[in-house]
Design an enzyme around this catalytic site. Sequence first.
Site, PDB file in Angstrom:
ATOM      1  N   HIS A  42      -8.836  -5.219  -5.477  1.00 34.76           N
ATOM      2  CA  HIS A  42      -7.703  -4.302  -5.545  1.00 34.76           C
ATOM      3  C   HIS A  42      -6.887  -4.470  -6.827  1.00 34.76           C
ATOM      4  O   HIS A  42      -5.754  -3.980  -6.898  1.00 34.76           O
ATOM      5  CB  HIS A  42      -6.816  -4.480  -4.317  1.00 34.76           C
ATOM      6  CG  HIS A  42      -7.517  -4.172  -3.020  1.00 34.76           C
ATOM      7  ND1 HIS A  42      -8.039  -2.926  -2.736  1.00 34.76           N
ATOM      8  CD2 HIS A  42      -7.802  -4.961  -1.948  1.00 34.76           C
ATOM      9  CE1 HIS A  42      -8.605  -2.949  -1.537  1.00 34.76           C
ATOM     10  NE2 HIS A  42      -8.475  -4.164  -1.047  1.00 34.76           N
ATOM     11  N   ARG A  67      30.766  15.352   2.816  1.00 32.69           N
ATOM     12  CA  ARG A  67      29.381  15.263   3.295  1.00 32.69           C
ATOM     13  C   ARG A  67      29.347  15.042   4.803  1.00 32.69           C
ATOM     14  O   ARG A  67      30.048  14.174   5.327  1.00 32.69           O
ATOM     15  CB  ARG A  67      28.631  14.140   2.589  1.00 32.69           C
ATOM     16  CG  ARG A  67      28.240  14.497   1.164  1.00 32.69           C
ATOM     17  CD  ARG A  67      27.393  13.386   0.543  1.00 32.69           C
ATOM     18  NE  ARG A  67      26.832  13.821  -0.730  1.00 32.69           N
ATOM     19  CZ  ARG A  67      25.592  14.255  -0.910  1.00 32.69           C
ATOM     20  NH1 ARG A  67      24.770  14.303   0.119  1.00 32.69           N
ATOM     21  NH2 ARG A  67      25.175  14.628  -2.089  1.00 32.69           N
ATOM     22  N   PRO A 110       9.129  -2.009  -1.666  1.00 29.77           N
ATOM     23  CA  PRO A 110      10.037  -2.884  -2.423  1.00 29.77           C
ATOM     24  C   PRO A 110      11.289  -2.128  -2.853  1.00 29.77           C
ATOM     25  O   PRO A 110      11.213  -0.970  -3.273  1.00 29.77           O
ATOM     26  CB  PRO A 110       9.194  -3.293  -3.635  1.00 29.77           C
ATOM     27  CG  PRO A 110       7.785  -3.156  -3.183  1.00 29.77           C
ATOM     28  CD  PRO A 110       7.783  -1.982  -2.238  1.00 29.77           C
ATOM     29  N   GLU A 111      12.419  -2.775  -2.717  1.00 27.51           N
ATOM     30  CA  GLU A 111      13.685  -2.179  -3.109  1.00 27.51           C
ATOM     31  C   GLU A 111      14.128  -2.771  -4.442  1.00 27.51           C
ATOM     32  O   GLU A 111      13.402  -3.554  -5.061  1.00 27.51           O
ATOM     33  CB  GLU A 111      14.720  -2.397  -2.000  1.00 27.51           C
ATOM     34  CG  GLU A 111      14.289  -1.771  -0.669  1.00 27.51           C
ATOM     35  CD  GLU A 111      15.331  -1.898   0.434  1.00 27.51           C
ATOM     36  OE1 GLU A 111      16.519  -2.115   0.113  1.00 27.51           O
ATOM     37  OE2 GLU A 111      14.961  -1.773   1.611  1.00 27.51           O
ATOM     38  N   ARG A 122      -3.197  -0.586  -0.849  1.00 34.16           N
ATOM     39  CA  ARG A 122      -3.037   0.734  -0.223  1.00 34.16           C
ATOM     40  C   ARG A 122      -3.036   1.874  -1.249  1.00 34.16           C
ATOM     41  O   ARG A 122      -3.102   3.032  -0.870  1.00 34.16           O
ATOM     42  CB  ARG A 122      -1.744   0.768   0.586  1.00 34.16           C
ATOM     43  CG  ARG A 122      -1.706  -0.283   1.696  1.00 34.16           C
ATOM     44  CD  ARG A 122      -0.464  -0.113   2.536  1.00 34.16           C
ATOM     45  NE  ARG A 122      -0.247  -1.239   3.428  1.00 34.16           N
ATOM     46  CZ  ARG A 122       0.759  -1.355   4.268  1.00 34.16           C
ATOM     47  NH1 ARG A 122       1.673  -0.397   4.323  1.00 34.16           N
ATOM     48  NH2 ARG A 122       0.898  -2.412   5.033  1.00 34.16           N
TER      49      ARG A 122
END
Length: 286
Positions: free
Chosen positions: A100, A162, A2-3, A119
Amino acid sequence: MPELPEVETVRRGLLPVMEGQVIAAADVRRPDLRWPFPPDMAQRLTGKRVLSLRRRSKYILADLDSAETLLIHLGMSGRMLISGVMIGDYEHARALPEKHDHVVLDMAGGARIAFNDARRFGAMDLMATDAVDQNPLIAVLGPEPFGNDFSPAYLAARLAGRKTPIKSALLDQHIVAGLGNIYVCEVLFRAGIHPARLAGDLTAPEADRLVPLIRDVLDEAIRAGGSSLRDYQKTDGTLGYFQHAFQVYGREGQPCSTPGCVGTVARIVQAGRSSFFCPLCQAIHR
């Protein structure tokens, strides 16, 4: 993983049942997830009131009246599921803990909040509230993309010189917090910047363009409830739908969505992650 939009959507879903509410009972059903839970976590949570629920990058932070803060990281498959209360137009009966559901919080207001993680790559931790910014997970983070500290001048200064690709630079949590693979692909497409362009070659006008585009894409994704690709669900168990608005991500071989463009979405692998782009709209040499 998830972002930022997915984590912010979860935070907003938790707000009405957590912020200002007392944790009547905490049930910690295993000793660890990604790392061990802190000692006596259930006892330290039980009876405490959640004063505020905030987000830093991809972490949810619940500040308690015990001067401690609960840190929640969803990991790859973690979900915060609410039952026992009305959510929108539907009443969700209080669910019995499932296999879970590793941490279950029963709130005094009647809600049950389950941290479900098949997980077990997620995490929870407790720390002193006044030391959150010094926590190793938090201290290294760059500014929030919606904050005033994240400006075109700041971005240009951080990227100057960079030699890494711009895609990798924007994924660097030291530079800007919360951006992930999906949304960087979408941002670079809108900005017309090839993901393999060197970050140090970014021009001032491009930096001026990138910052508001980052905010626009994230804001649109939050309003859409995030993107559901594999495991992500909102707190009511439903799916986000920003994935239906992807312009390049996951669209390899499909026509470019830019009006008048005859390009086809391509994919390259950068640092083990797929980058999607239009070779015409985002030509690396322009």
